[in-house]
Design a protein around this motif. Structure first.
Motif, PDB file in Angstrom:
ATOM      1  N   VAL A   1       0.847  -1.196   0.000  1.00 45.56           N
ATOM      2  CA  VAL A   1       0.000   0.000   0.000  1.00 45.56           C
ATOM      3  C   VAL A   1       0.886   1.252   0.000  1.00 45.56           C
ATOM      4  O   VAL A   1       0.674   2.171  -0.790  1.00 45.56           O
ATOM      5  N   ARG A   2       1.926   1.254   0.844  1.00 47.60           N
ATOM      6  CA  ARG A   2       2.839   2.400   0.856  1.00 47.60           C
ATOM      7  C   ARG A   2       3.555   2.543  -0.490  1.00 47.60           C
ATOM      8  O   ARG A   2       3.740   3.647  -0.995  1.00 47.60           O
ATOM      9  N   ASP A   3       3.944   1.402  -1.057  1.00 46.12           N
ATOM     10  CA  ASP A   3       4.634   1.411  -2.352  1.00 46.12           C
ATOM     11  C   ASP A   3       3.733   1.996  -3.438  1.00 46.12           C
ATOM     12  O   ASP A   3       4.159   2.855  -4.211  1.00 46.12           O
ATOM     13  N   MET A   4       2.465   1.541  -3.491  1.00 45.30           N
ATOM     14  CA  MET A   4       1.544   2.039  -4.527  1.00 45.30           C
ATOM     15  C   MET A   4       1.279   3.518  -4.327  1.00 45.30           C
ATOM     16  O   MET A   4       1.225   4.282  -5.289  1.00 45.30           O
ATOM     17  N   SER A   5       1.117   3.903  -3.076  1.00 44.93           N
ATOM     18  CA  SER A   5       0.868   5.305  -2.765  1.00 44.93           C
ATOM     19  C   SER A   5       2.035   6.169  -3.247  1.00 44.93           C
ATOM     20  O   SER A   5       1.838   7.207  -3.882  1.00 44.93           O
ATOM     21  N   SER A   6       3.258   5.691  -3.013  1.00 47.77           N
ATOM     22  CA  SER A   6       4.403   6.510  -3.411  1.00 47.77           C
ATOM     23  C   SER A   6       4.637   6.453  -4.920  1.00 47.77           C
ATOM     24  O   SER A   6       5.128   7.418  -5.510  1.00 47.77           O
ATOM     25  N   ARG A   7       4.225   5.349  -5.563  1.00 47.56           N
ATOM     26  CA  ARG A   7       4.365   5.295  -7.028  1.00 47.56           C
ATOM     27  C   ARG A   7       3.360   6.212  -7.709  1.00 47.56           C
ATOM     28  O   ARG A   7       3.677   6.855  -8.718  1.00 47.56           O
ATOM     29  N   VAL A   8       2.124   6.273  -7.189  1.00 48.35           N
ATOM     30  CA  VAL A   8       1.132   7.209  -7.728  1.00 48.35           C
ATOM     31  C   VAL A   8       1.683   8.629  -7.602  1.00 48.35           C
ATOM     32  O   VAL A   8       1.647   9.419  -8.537  1.00 48.35           O
ATOM     33  N   LYS A   9       2.236   8.913  -6.416  1.00 54.28           N
ATOM     34  CA  LYS A   9       2.813  10.235  -6.153  1.00 54.28           C
ATOM     35  C   LYS A   9       3.928  10.567  -7.138  1.00 54.28           C
ATOM     36  O   LYS A   9       3.927  11.624  -7.763  1.00 54.28           O
ATOM     37  N   SER A  10       4.865   9.634  -7.335  1.00 53.13           N
ATOM     38  CA  SER A  10       5.995   9.973  -8.207  1.00 53.13           C
ATOM     39  C   SER A  10       5.583   9.986  -9.679  1.00 53.13           C
ATOM     40  O   SER A  10       6.105  10.772 -10.460  1.00 53.13           O
ATOM     41  N   HIS A  11       4.593   9.134 -10.025  1.00 55.96           N
ATOM     42  CA  HIS A  11       4.100   9.141 -11.410  1.00 55.96           C
ATOM     43  C   HIS A  11       3.467  10.501 -11.719  1.00 55.96           C
ATOM     44  O   HIS A  11       3.722  11.088 -12.771  1.00 55.96           O
ATOM     45  N   ALA A  12       2.638  10.990 -10.795  1.00 52.87           N
ATOM     46  CA  ALA A  12       2.006  12.306 -10.991  1.00 52.87           C
ATOM     47  C   ALA A  12       3.070  13.397 -11.019  1.00 52.87           C
ATOM     48  O   ALA A  12       3.036  14.275 -11.879  1.00 52.87           O
ATOM     49  N   ALA A  13       4.035  13.310 -10.092  1.00 53.99           N
ATOM     50  CA  ALA A  13       5.079  14.342 -10.025  1.00 53.99           C
ATOM     51  C   ALA A  13       5.864  14.409 -11.337  1.00 53.99           C
ATOM     52  O   ALA A  13       6.148  15.500 -11.840  1.00 53.99           O
ATOM     53  N   SER A  14       6.171  13.240 -11.909  1.00 55.36           N
ATOM     54  CA  SER A  14       6.967  13.243 -13.140  1.00 55.36           C
ATOM     55  C   SER A  14       6.165  13.802 -14.320  1.00 55.36           C
ATOM     56  O   SER A  14       6.733  14.312 -15.277  1.00 55.36           O
ATOM     57  N   ALA A  15       4.824  13.711 -14.228  1.00 54.19           N
ATOM     58  CA  ALA A  15       3.988  14.251 -15.311  1.00 54.19           C
ATOM     59  C   ALA A  15       3.819  15.760 -15.190  1.00 54.19           C
ATOM     60  O   ALA A  15       3.388  16.425 -16.118  1.00 54.19           O
ATOM     61  N   MET A  16       4.118  16.294 -13.993  1.00 46.82           N
ATOM     62  CA  MET A  16       3.869  17.719 -13.747  1.00 46.82           C
ATOM     63  C   MET A  16       5.127  18.568 -13.870  1.00 46.82           C
ATOM     64  O   MET A  16       5.209  19.635 -13.279  1.00 46.82           O
ATOM     65  N   THR A  17       6.121  18.085 -14.634  1.00 45.80           N
ATOM     66  CA  THR A  17       7.367  18.854 -14.727  1.00 45.80           C
ATOM     67  C   THR A  17       7.173  20.130 -15.553  1.00 45.80           C
ATOM     68  O   THR A  17       7.812  21.127 -15.292  1.00 45.80           O
ATOM     69  N   GLU A  18       6.276  20.057 -16.551  1.00 52.65           N
ATOM     70  CA  GLU A  18       6.064  21.252 -17.378  1.00 52.65           C
ATOM     71  C   GLU A  18       4.599  21.639 -17.376  1.00 52.65           C
ATOM     72  O   GLU A  18       3.743  20.891 -17.831  1.00 52.65           O
ATOM     73  N   TRP A  19       4.320  22.814 -16.855  1.00 54.25           N
ATOM     74  CA  TRP A  19       2.930  23.274 -16.848  1.00 54.25           C
ATOM     75  C   TRP A  19       2.906  24.784 -16.927  1.00 54.25           C
ATOM     76  O   TRP A  19       3.815  25.479 -16.496  1.00 54.25           O
ATOM     77  N   GLN A  20       1.822  25.278 -17.521  1.00 57.84           N
ATOM     78  CA  GLN A  20       1.676  26.713 -17.754  1.00 57.84           C
ATOM     79  C   GLN A  20       1.128  27.422 -16.522  1.00 57.84           C
ATOM     80  O   GLN A  20       1.628  28.450 -16.129  1.00 57.84           O
ATOM     81  N   ASP A  21       0.082  26.861 -15.961  1.00 56.92           N
ATOM     82  CA  ASP A  21      -0.474  27.460 -14.755  1.00 56.92           C
ATOM     83  C   ASP A  21      -1.013  26.340 -13.860  1.00 56.92           C
ATOM     84  O   ASP A  21      -0.981  25.176 -14.230  1.00 56.92           O
ATOM     85  N   ALA A  22      -1.494  26.728 -12.685  1.00 56.32           N
ATOM     86  CA  ALA A  22      -1.886  25.747 -11.678  1.00 56.32           C
ATOM     87  C   ALA A  22      -3.042  24.852 -12.148  1.00 56.32           C
ATOM     88  O   ALA A  22      -3.127  23.682 -11.781  1.00 56.32           O
TER      89      ALA A  22
END
Lengths: 208, 208
Positions: free
Chosen positions: B75-96
Motif C-alpha cells: 500500500v505504501r509502495d503504490m501510494s508513493s508510485r502514484v505520487k511519483s508518477h504524478a510528479a513526473s507528469a507535472m514537470t512542465e505546466w503553464q499554470d496551476a
C-alpha cells in the motif's frame, strides 16, 4: 419510506406480508448495519445480528437465506435510504445549484448519523461487487439527471455529461468520509457550501 | 524512484543492502500487487506471491515477516508510485489549472496500467486502516499544497482550504474508477479536460 419497501419487493430477499413482519425485517436490517459496521462481513455472525435485533433465530431465516443475502439486502437498503434521505431534503430549492448543495448536506447528515455506511458500502466491493457497482452507477445516474434538469432550466451549462456526475459524486463521497465520518470539525452546511462554490464558479481566479 | 526507496527505509519492512536485493524486493512487491489484486488479501498466499515473483520462499522472509507486513508495504509502495508518477507528469505546466489537469491525466494512465490499485487501496480500509487513511491524507495534503501555490501564483482564488483538496481528490478517485478501471470509453485526456473545466469555471451558467 414507500419507495424503499417497493424496492425490496423486487429484490431477492423475502418480503414480509404483515406490518409486524415489516417491522421485524427492519429490525434485522438495522441490527445488521451495526454488526457489519462494527465487525466487518467476515467476523459478523447471524446470531450476533438476531441478538442485537432482539429477534429469534427463526425470524432471520423467514426473511433471509444467508449472511450473504442479508448483506446484499443491507447494501440495497442503505443505498435506497441515502437516496430517499437526499430526495426528502430536496423538496424546496431555488435553483439547480441550491439543489446539489441540499443533496450533499443531506448526505453528510445521513453519514454522520449512520457512520457504518462507508464501511458497509466499501466492503461490498469485496463481498458483493454487483451491489457496490449498482450503488454508484445509480447514484451517478440520479446526479446526471439532476444536471440535465439544471441545464434545461438554465441554471447549469449545457453539455454536462455522465463524467460530470461522477466528478460530483466523488467530491461528495470524499467530503462525507473526511468531514462526516473521520471528524466533524466543520458542519455539514459549511462543507456543502464549499462544494457548491466549486460547482458555481470553479477555483480559478476570475480572468475578466 | 529515489524518493520511493528513501520512503521504504523509513518503513517497517527490511531494506535490501544490494542492487540485487532491491530487485528481488521489487519483484516481490510487483508479484504481491498481482496476487492481492486478483485474489484479495484473504485468499492471497505467500507461496502464490513467491511463485509469481520467481523467487525462493526464503527471499520472502528476508524482506517481510508476514503477509500483513507485505500488504502494508505494498500500500505504501503504490501510494508513493502514484505520487511519483504524478510528479513526473507535472514537470512542465503553464499554470496551476494545467498542473491539476496533468496530475489527473497521469493518475488515470497509472490506474489503467495498474488496475489492481483500486482493489488494493480499497481493501486496506479493512486490512490496514492506518495505511488507508495515510494514503488519502497525504494525497490531499499534496493537492492542498498545490492549491496554495496556485493561489500564490494568482491562478487560483485565495482561501482554498483542505476541504477543496478533498473535493478534488474525490473527483479524481471516482473518475479514475469509472473511466480508468471499469471502462476506457473515454481517454485520460478527455476525462482530465472535463475535471479541469469544472475547476476552471464550475458548471453553472455565466450570469454576467
Amino acid at each position: 419510506m414507500a419507495t424503499e419497501y417497493s424496492e425490496h419487493i423486487e429484490s431477492k430477499d423475502k418480503q414480509p406480508r404483515t406490518a409486524r413482519g415489516l417491522k421485524t425485517k427492519r429490525k434485522l436490517l438495522d441490527a445488521a448495519a451495526l454488526e457489519f459496521g462494527e465487525k466487518g462481513f467476515h467476523e459478523a455472525s447471524i446470531t450476533g445480528i438476531t441478538q442485537r435485533a432482539g429477534t429469534a433465530l427463526g425470524s432471520f431465516y423467514t426473511y433471509f437465506d444467508s449472511k450473504d443475502e442479508l448483506f446484499s439486502a443491507l447494501v440495497r437498503d442503505m443505498s435506497s435510504r441515502v437516496k430517499s434521505h437526499a430526495a426528502s431534503a430536496m423538496t424546496e430549492w431555488q435553483d439547480a445549484l441550491e439543489r446539489e448543495k441540499l443533496a450533499l448536506e443531506a448526505f453528510m447528515t445521513f453519514a454522520r448519523e449512520h457512520k457504518e455506511i462507508y464501511r458497509i458500502i466499501d466492503e461490498a466491493e469485496f463481498v458483493d461487487p454487483d451491489s457496490y457497482r449498482s450503488h454508484y452507477e445509480e447514484t451517478a445516474k440520479r446526479i446526471h439527471e439532476r444536471l440535465e434538469e439544471g441545464s434545461a432550466a438554465g441554471d447549469f451549462r449545457g453539455g454536462l455529461e455522465e463524467a460530470h456526475a461522477w466528478a460530483i459524486m466523488g467530491m461528495n463521497v470524499f467530503l462525507g468520509l473526511r468531514y462526516g465520518i473521520w471528524s466533524e470539525e466543520k458542519s455539514a452546511v459549511q462543507i456543502a457550501e464549499i462544494a457548491s462554490d466549486i460547482l458555481a464558479r470553479g477555483i480559478a481566479t476570475d480572468k475578466d
